[in-house]
Each structure stands twice: as C-alpha cells, then as structure tokens.
Design a protein around this motif. Structure first.
Motif, short mmCIF file in Angstrom:
data_model
loop_
_atom_site.label_atom_id
_atom_site.label_comp_id
_atom_site.label_asym_id
_atom_site.label_seq_id
_atom_site.Cartn_x
_atom_site.Cartn_y
_atom_site.Cartn_z
N SER A 1 0.83 -1.21 0.00
CA SER A 1 0.00 0.00 0.00
C SER A 1 0.86 1.25 0.00
O SER A 1 0.55 2.24 -0.69
CB SER A 1 -0.92 0.00 1.22
OG SER A 1 -1.83 -1.08 1.17
N LEU A 2 1.95 1.24 0.76
CA LEU A 2 2.83 2.41 0.80
C LEU A 2 3.47 2.63 -0.57
O LEU A 2 3.58 3.79 -1.03
CB LEU A 2 3.90 2.21 1.87
CG LEU A 2 4.92 3.35 2.01
CD1 LEU A 2 4.22 4.65 2.36
CD2 LEU A 2 5.96 3.01 3.07
N ASP A 3 3.90 1.56 -1.24
CA ASP A 3 4.48 1.71 -2.58
C ASP A 3 3.44 2.26 -3.56
O ASP A 3 3.77 3.14 -4.39
CB ASP A 3 4.99 0.36 -3.07
CG ASP A 3 6.15 -0.16 -2.23
OD1 ASP A 3 6.73 0.65 -1.49
OD2 ASP A 3 6.45 -1.37 -2.30
N ALA A 4 2.21 1.78 -3.47
CA ALA A 4 1.17 2.27 -4.39
C ALA A 4 0.84 3.73 -4.13
O ALA A 4 0.68 4.52 -5.08
CB ALA A 4 -0.08 1.40 -4.26
N VAL A 5 0.74 4.12 -2.86
CA VAL A 5 0.44 5.52 -2.53
C VAL A 5 1.57 6.43 -3.00
O VAL A 5 1.34 7.54 -3.51
CB VAL A 5 0.18 5.66 -1.02
CG1 VAL A 5 0.09 7.13 -0.63
CG2 VAL A 5 -1.10 4.95 -0.63
N THR A 6 2.81 5.98 -2.83
CA THR A 6 3.95 6.78 -3.28
C THR A 6 3.92 7.00 -4.79
O THR A 6 4.13 8.12 -5.28
CB THR A 6 5.26 6.09 -2.86
OG1 THR A 6 5.26 5.88 -1.45
CG2 THR A 6 6.45 6.94 -3.23
N LEU A 7 3.66 5.94 -5.54
CA LEU A 7 3.60 6.08 -7.00
C LEU A 7 2.42 6.95 -7.43
O LEU A 7 2.56 7.77 -8.36
CB LEU A 7 3.49 4.69 -7.63
CG LEU A 7 4.74 3.81 -7.57
CD1 LEU A 7 4.44 2.44 -8.16
CD2 LEU A 7 5.90 4.45 -8.30
#
Length: 668
Positions: free
Chosen positions: A284-290
């Motif tokens: 989720s953190l990777d998706a929010v960052t992208l």
C-alpha cells in the motif's frame, strides 16, 4: 560357308512327357522353394525411388493435402563462381531454404497445436515444479510466436502458472558468497529452483511491460489489453513477491490517462482491492507513493476517481494517531510501563548468565518473526503514518492549487480523514476552505468571464463547492476530540455559518437542486435543442439538497455540546428554512421539514416564540435579506409560512407541518 563360321543351332524346348506327371511335380517343387523366400528382406534390399528424395526435400502438408516439392536447379561451379561477389543473394537463398523446410500450418492449426502444447507444459510444471522448471522456458518460447492468438494464450498460461508456483514469501537474491558456500543437496536444489523461478518471472514481467508500453504502436492493441490484465491479476494475487514495483508502475501509468475505458476501470479496481486486502502495509505504501508522484507530475490534471482510491486505505479504520502533511503525533501506549520521575526506567538486576540468555532469546525471537513473516504493530503504524503524510500533502497541494475538477474529491477525503488530522494542521485547512468559498462567490458573480478564462471544458457549480467546504469544515471539527482539546482548540466557524445562512434563499430558488451530476433533465425551451441534457458538474455525486441538509444538521444539531447553540441562530435559521420550503420541490420540502421536526424537538423552547403571535421577544423589524445571522432580528417576526404549507398539494407535506407545530405546541 567358311570354315570358321559358327553353326546356328535351333533352340528347342524339352519334350513334354506324355502322361503330364512331371509338370505337376515341377509346380510343387516351385511352391516349396517360394515358401522359403524372405520377401520383406528382398523388398528392402533394392534401392527406393522417390521423387521427394530425388529432389532433396520432404513433402509439405497443406490444407489441400500432401504436396511434393519440385527439385531446384543447382547451378554449376562456374555459375556459382560468377555470382560470388553478391553475398546478400546467397544469404537470402539460405533463408528461403530454411523457411521452406518448416511446415506451414494454418492459423487454426497453430492455435490448436499451441493449446495442446501449453496444456502439457503447464500440467508438467504443476506436477513437479522443481523437476520440470524448464517447461517455463518452453512456454516463454511459445509466447514469442508471431501468431497473436498463440501469444495471448501463452501470456495467460504464464500468469496462471506463476500464480500457482510463487511462494508466500519474497525471494531474496543470493550473494556470491552464499552461492559458493557448502550446502546440502536439498538446500542447494531449493536455492537453484528459487533463483530460476525469479529469473523466469522477471523476464515475464519485462515482456508484459514492453507490451503495455507499446500498446499504441502495435498493430493489434489487444495484446496490451491481455498484458495489462495479467499484470493486474498478478498484483492482486501475489503483491508480496518480487518485482511488485514494475507491476504497479504499469497500472499507475494507465491511471494517469483521462480516458475512462475498460483498462482504466480494471486498474482502478485493482488498486482499491490492494488497499483493502493489504495486511502487510508495504504494498500500500508503494502504491500511494507512486500515485502521489504521478498526480504531482501530471500537475493535478487527473480524474477524481484516482483520489477516491485513498478512501479505501485501511488506515481509516486501523490508524489511531493524528497527523498532518509533515509529522504524525505518537500517543503513549496504555500497556507501557510507568517511568520514574527522573525519566529513567526501573532497572532489574540480572546476572551475567541471565543477560546472555536474554540476548540469545531475543535473537531467536527475531529469527522466528522473520521466518513467519509477521508484521509487528510498530512497523505497521510506521508505514501507515507515512501513507497518511503523503495523502495529506496531496490534498493540501490540490487545495492550494484550486484545481476545480478535484475539489470535491479532496473535500470528501478530508471529511473522511477528519479524525486523523492534527490540530496544528486544522487551522491551515480552514484557511484554505475560506479561500475556496471566496473564490466560489467571485466565480458566481463573474460566471461568464470565468468560463471564458477556463482552460478545461468543465462547468463549475459554485453553490455546490461552497456547500462542500462548509460540510468539510464541520466534519473536521466533529472529528476532533473536543473534550480533551478544549483548552487548545480555539476555532471560529462563524464565517462558514454566515455563508450558509446567505446561501439558503439562492439554493431554494435553484431549479436543479434535486439533480446530481448523473441526472438528466429537459433542455431549455429557448435553446432550440430537443435532446436530454446531462449536467457536466463533476464535483460530488450528492445532490445539492443532500449537501444543504448535511450543512444545516451540523449547524443546528451538532454531535457535541448541543445546548451551546445560541437561540438567535436557531430562530434565524428556522425562519429562513420555513420561507425556503415554500419554493422547494416536493422531496426537498419534505427533507427540510424533517430537519425542522428534529430541531423543534431539541430546541423547542428556544424557537417557541416564533409561533406565538401575542408575545414578541424582539423589538424592531425582521430583515430577511440581511446577510448576518445576528442582524436579521428573527424574534421580531412570526411564522406565517405554516398556514400556506397546510394548503400544499402533497399530503405528506401537510402532515409534516402539523408535526412541527405539534412539537412547538407542547412546549408552549
């Protein structure tokens, strides 16, 4: 005749016997001899004569049947030497020979053969992956076919096979020292299998990425559709595995476009499901960052559905801290051991042996957690706090930029995240909301000039935007813990209350008050158009009536400290709402009277004087067009709108008016 001339002799057959017995015996002897012959061996010994072998080529199978190839005229040595200067022609001749050697199958036969081969290879891999891992390379070779249908089948087969093979943990790349270290046979076999699996999976992800990026350039765009579907399926099934970032990059790049097609919807649902089903926190953190980087790179020119994906994050229901776009406050745990006055913890005396055992126990516990892939609460809180900061930073930048298409999504998101917003950040948000309301008022006054200056073809609705700002402001206040922060939280919402009071009459006279962004209505008869018109407003899915009721409920019936609402404010809004009910449609009028019913039940004593014509609590004259609540002098007026509403054509409206007057009559 000379002396040396040969004498010609007449050849005569032997005389046949008179009884005929010798001929029969001869035939019997002939059959005896033939029974001893080896006919198959005699058939194999003579050389074969076949036109296909004489020509040097095998026959070709076509749709019409087997066709023999003609023999080519091989040039002599002199002829070859004469053309020795052109090397390109020789290479072309060799290529033609190789192509002719391959059997040419029809499109349907290629698809059938590919299905059979893919089914056999996939079944072998599922039976014993470690022994038949080479079948993955065979499937990858089939995926490199020039036949589009075969390529799609191979990509889908690889996606299904990798979903079954991928383990429930992330495979770490082995270093050179680990590869050269002495290991047991089973461990080395498992390590080689894992490294081969990761290598094949990496090549497959790269193939998907190349197909997705080159979807517009290829002659068959359905290949990009299949590749993107496989990427979404893999991210949904195995978000913990390697090369997760490449899959997310393909999906986020699709969300950056404004074209709402089937691929866009599939990618959107994939991100939402990832946020809802993520127990780890890292995906989720990777998706929010992208997503935040993509929104910023596009200068906030994205569809509002991209921002609405943040509403599916699990931190809305799991995260208990408060934060802003920069920091997140940490609260003390209840189970934390109490500290001494000097701030030092109480130490427990341990012997050297006990300290050594305690240290070894911690190492073992750490290894067990890594083996079980457990995520601690501290790590999850850290990841969710990073996500919260990224989301708030994006929301606040959009508010500062005043991007009209995203205003509704941002305000709705801030209202949902109101219980997670820090008090220090609360004041900045209110100032931004005030600027939005001021901008909406100026837009309403100079609507024609604003539409000419707008770069995008979007029709703004200033009334809806201002109501959204009021709803968000009160939702943020209700999300704060007022009982604990009464001494530190000093906020004045008078600006929003005054603006809401001024909006009542214009909203009641709006003919589209019950229409949402997806509602159809009849065209203007003076425009000359005969087709139905759909509003182009994209601020919020709720109707203007719903937003107005939400704002009035927050002002008249707040969740906390209901008794603190001043009587002057209750009386002014009650008088204005009854007057506005005369101009509202049937459903909106019923909703407004239902709100007045709840208000009179709670604040009956404060507004009872409006229904008493013999007693007046105020002096002067009531000014209905006064923009301020305190200056309107509501207690100098009486409620005469109820007599007209009793004659309303709708029986439900007439009944609702009687209920409101009944609540006040009980107090009087």
């Amino acid at each position: 005749m000379g002396p040396f001339t040969a004498v010609k002799r007449r050849r005569l057959s032997p005389p046949e016997p008179e009884d005929g017995t010798s001929a029969v015996n001869a035939e019997q002897q002939f059959y005896k001899r033939t029974s001893k012959w080896n006919l198959e061996q005699d058939y194999e010994q003579p050389p074969r004569k076949n036109k296909s072998l004489d020509s040097g080529k095998l026959p070709i199978r076509t749709a019409e049947g087997w066709v023999e190839q003609e023999k080519e005229n091989v040039p002599a040595e002199n002829d070859v030497d004469s053309f020795s200067g052109s090397g390109e022609e020789e290479e072309q001749d060799e290529d033609m020979e190789v192509e002719d050697d391959e059997p040419k199958l029809s499109h349907r036969q290629q698809v059938v053969q590919a299905k059979e081969d893919l089914a056999k290879l996939a079944s072998l891999v599922n039976e014993d992956p470690e022994e038949h891992l080479g079948s993955l390379k065979a499937i990858a070779q089939i995926a490199s076919s020039t036949n589009t249908t075969v390529k799609k089948l191979a990509l889908a087969t690889q996606c299904a096979v990798y979903q079954d093979l991928i383990p429930g943990y992330r495979i770490r790349p082995a270093s050179d020292e680990e590869m050269t270290a002495k290991l047991s046979k089973e461990v080395r076999k498992l390590r080689n299998y894992e490294q081969a699996l990761v290598g094949g999976y990496q090549l497959y992800v790269r193939e998907l990425e190349s197909l997705v990026k080159g979807g517009k350039k290829t002659s068959d765009p359905t290949l990009a559709f299949v590749a993107l579907s496989c990427a979404c399926q893999l991210l949904k099934a195995v978000p913990h595995f390697n090369f997760r970032g490449e899959l997310m990059q393909m999906i986020v790049s699709k969300l950056s476009s404004k074209k709402m097609d089937e691929d866009y919807t599939r990618c959107l649902r994939t991100i939402e499901n990832l946020f809802q089903d993520d127990d780890d926190g890292h995906p989720s953190l990777d998706a929010v960052t992208l997503l935040t980087k993509m929104i910023k790179a596009k200068n906030y020119h994205v569809h509002e559905s991209v921002l609405n994906t943040f509403l599916h994050l699990r931190l809305l229901i799991e995260f208990s801290y408060k934060g802003s776009n920069q920091t997140v406050d940490r609260l003390e745990k209840e189970d934390e051991e109490p500290r001494l006055k000097n701030g030092k913890e109480k130490k427990v005396f341990l012997t050297k042996r006990e300290r050594k055992m305690r240290k070894e126990r911690k190492v073992v516990e750490k290894e067990m957690k890594e083996a079980d892939a457990e995520v601690s609460h501290e790590e999850r809180d850290r990841l969710q706090s990073e996500m919260l900061k990224l989301v708030f930073a994006t929301y606040f930048r959009i508010l500062k930029a005043k991007t009209a298409p995203l205003t509704g999504a941002v305000l709705e998101g801030l209202a949902r995240y109101s219980h997670l917003i820090n008090q220090d950040f609360f004041g900045d948000i209110l100032e931004a909301l005030k600027e939005l309301i001021t901008d909406a008022i100026s837009t309403d006054e100079d609507e024609e000039e604003e539409q000419e200056d707008q770069a995008e073809d979007i029709t703004r609705n200033p009334t809806r935007e201002s109501l959204l700002c009021v709803v968000t402001a009160f939702a943020l206040l209700q999300g704060q813990d007022v009982t604990k922060s009464a001494t530190t939280l000093h906020l004045d919402l008078k600006f929003f209350i005054t603006h809401l009071y001024r909006t009542l009459y214009p909203a009641a006279l709006n003919a589209d008050i019950e229409l949402g962004p997806k509602s159809y209505h009849l065209p203007d008869p003076l425009s000359g158009s005969s087709s139905l018109v759909q509003p182009t407003n994209k601020v919020n899915a709720q109707t203007t009536t719903v937003l107005l009721i939400r704002c009035l409920s927050s002002v008249l019936l707040p969740a906390t400290s209901i008794r603190s609402v001043p009587p002057l404010r209750i009386a002014a809004f009650t008088k204005q709402l009854l007057t506005a009910s005369l101009h509202l449609p049937e459903k909106s009028c019923l909703a407004m009277l239902a709100l007045l019913n709840s208000t009179t039940k709670v604040h009956g004593k404060k507004v009872a004087a409006l229904w008493n014509t013999e007693e007046r609590r105020g002096d002067g004259v009531f000014d209905a067009l006064r923009g301020e609540v305190e200056g309107s002098n509501p207690f100098a007026a009486t409620v005469w709108e109820g007599e007209i509403l009793r004659l309303h054509f709708c029986p439900k409206v007439r009944e609702a008016v009687r209920v409101v007057e009944g609540n006040v009559g009980e107090v009087i």
